[in-house]
Scaffold this active site. Structure first.
Site, PDB file in Angstrom:
ATOM      1  CB  ILE A  92      -0.955   0.002   1.210  1.00 33.58           C
ATOM      2  CG1 ILE A  92      -0.164  -0.078   2.521  1.00 33.58           C
ATOM      3  CG2 ILE A  92      -1.921  -1.163   1.115  1.00 33.58           C
ATOM      4  CD1 ILE A  92      -1.036  -0.058   3.749  1.00 33.58           C
ATOM      5  CB  CYS A  93       0.693   4.235  -2.011  1.00 33.55           C
ATOM      6  SG  CYS A  93       1.495   5.826  -2.292  1.00 33.55           S
ATOM      7  CG  LEU A  94      -0.151   4.055   3.853  1.00 31.67           C
ATOM      8  CD1 LEU A  94      -0.165   3.248   5.133  1.00 31.67           C
ATOM      9  CD2 LEU A  94      -1.400   4.912   3.753  1.00 31.67           C
TER      10      LEU A  94
END
Length: 302
Positions: A92-94
């Site tokens: 995931i992109c965080l």
């Protein structure tokens, strides 16, 4: 844990072992995370859904992969439990993940990252990589289902650690909050109104008749009208059988009728133009005669 396998002088190994001890000595009810015995750079974790949100009561498992340069480079995160906010088994992109190394701070830890991940759960995904945008009802259903059993993932060693973490989180988890029918109805009404308002704004921005034919807008107009209006009626043409006194028809369909010029008006306009032309010719003729000296002759004769 087989700590003797690793070089304790290595900065990454030293930092990871410190975080493991800190996690075990100071556990949290909101999350739990531990590394594999055979690979301290791979962690399994579980977080509890934030309260007062559609994720409340859920137990969400995931995987953390620490880089060899940790803590100077950020870890990667992957969710294993279906949740409606992040895709499963996808990095995931965080801002705390390896997708944004420019934001990572070496002072941050696995604990810091898990706290941030919990805070990210109810936020707007905005199309970020690995994000999902399920409805609140779907997310609530997934939150309840997540408590039944831990997800199946990887080797038996990984699965054993996942099951232990799930058992710990369930021992600390409060009961799933029950949503009353009034709250559920209010939530559905709010979402429906939001969809209607969004469709209305799109129709106004386009300025076309296609916006008026949107099913959502048609339903709202029909509910507001005192008389039943056929949904497939063309909003531009007014049938002769429908009185023009209905409020909805006047609001949506009324158009100014074109004015038909009458023959008498044309004649009056023609005579007025002729009279104006004759008057201008007479004035010009008098001015010409006066300038040529003939004006006095005509004056004496009269």
């Amino acid at each position: 844990m087989a700590e003797e396998k690793y070089n304790r002088k290595n900065p990454a190994v030293k930092r990871i072992l410190q975080e493991v001890k800190e996690m075990q000595s100071n556990p949290s009810d909101d999350f739990m995370s531990l590394p594999l015995e055979e690979n301290i750079f791979e962690w399994q974790f579980a977080i509890r859904g934030p309260g007062d949100t559609e994720f409340e009561g859920g137990i969400y498992h995931g995987r953390i992969q620490l880089p060899a340069e940790y803590p100077f480079k950020p870890p990667s995160f992957m969710l294993l439990t279906p949740n409606g906010r992040f895709e499963t088994q996808t990095k995931i992109c965080l801002s705390i993940s390896n997708h944004h190394p420019e934001h990572w701070q070496p002072s941050w830890s696995v604990r810091t990252a898990l706290v941030a991940l919990i805070a990210f759960m109810p936020t707007n995904p905005n199309g970020a990589l690995g994000s999902l945008d399920y409805t609140k009802e779907e997310r609530r259903a997934l939150a309840i289902k997540s408590r039944d059993a831990a997800p199946r993932f990887g080797t038996p060693e990984r699965q054993k650690l996942i099951d232990e973490i799930h058992e710990y989180m369930m021992s600390k988890a409060p009961p799933v909050p029950q949503i009353s029918s009034s709250q559920a109805s209010e939530s559905q009404t709010t979402e429906k109104e939001g969809e209607v308002e969004g469709s209305s704004r799109n129709a106004d921005a386009d300025g076309t008749q296609e916006g008026l034919r949107d099913p959502t807008l048609t339903d709202r107009i029909i509910e507001e009208e005192p008389h039943e209006v056929p949904p497939n009626r063309d909003p531009i043409v007014i049938p002769q059988s429908v009185p023009a006194t209905q409020p909805g028809d006047q609001l949506l369909l009324q158009r100014p009728e074109p004015r038909v010029p009458r023959q008498a008006d044309d004649r009056l306009f023609t005579w007025a133009a002729v009279g104006l032309t004759v008057a201008i010719v007479v004035l010009l003729l008098k001015k010409f005669l006066k300038a040529g000296g003939h004006g006095a002759f005509f004056t004496d004769e009269s």
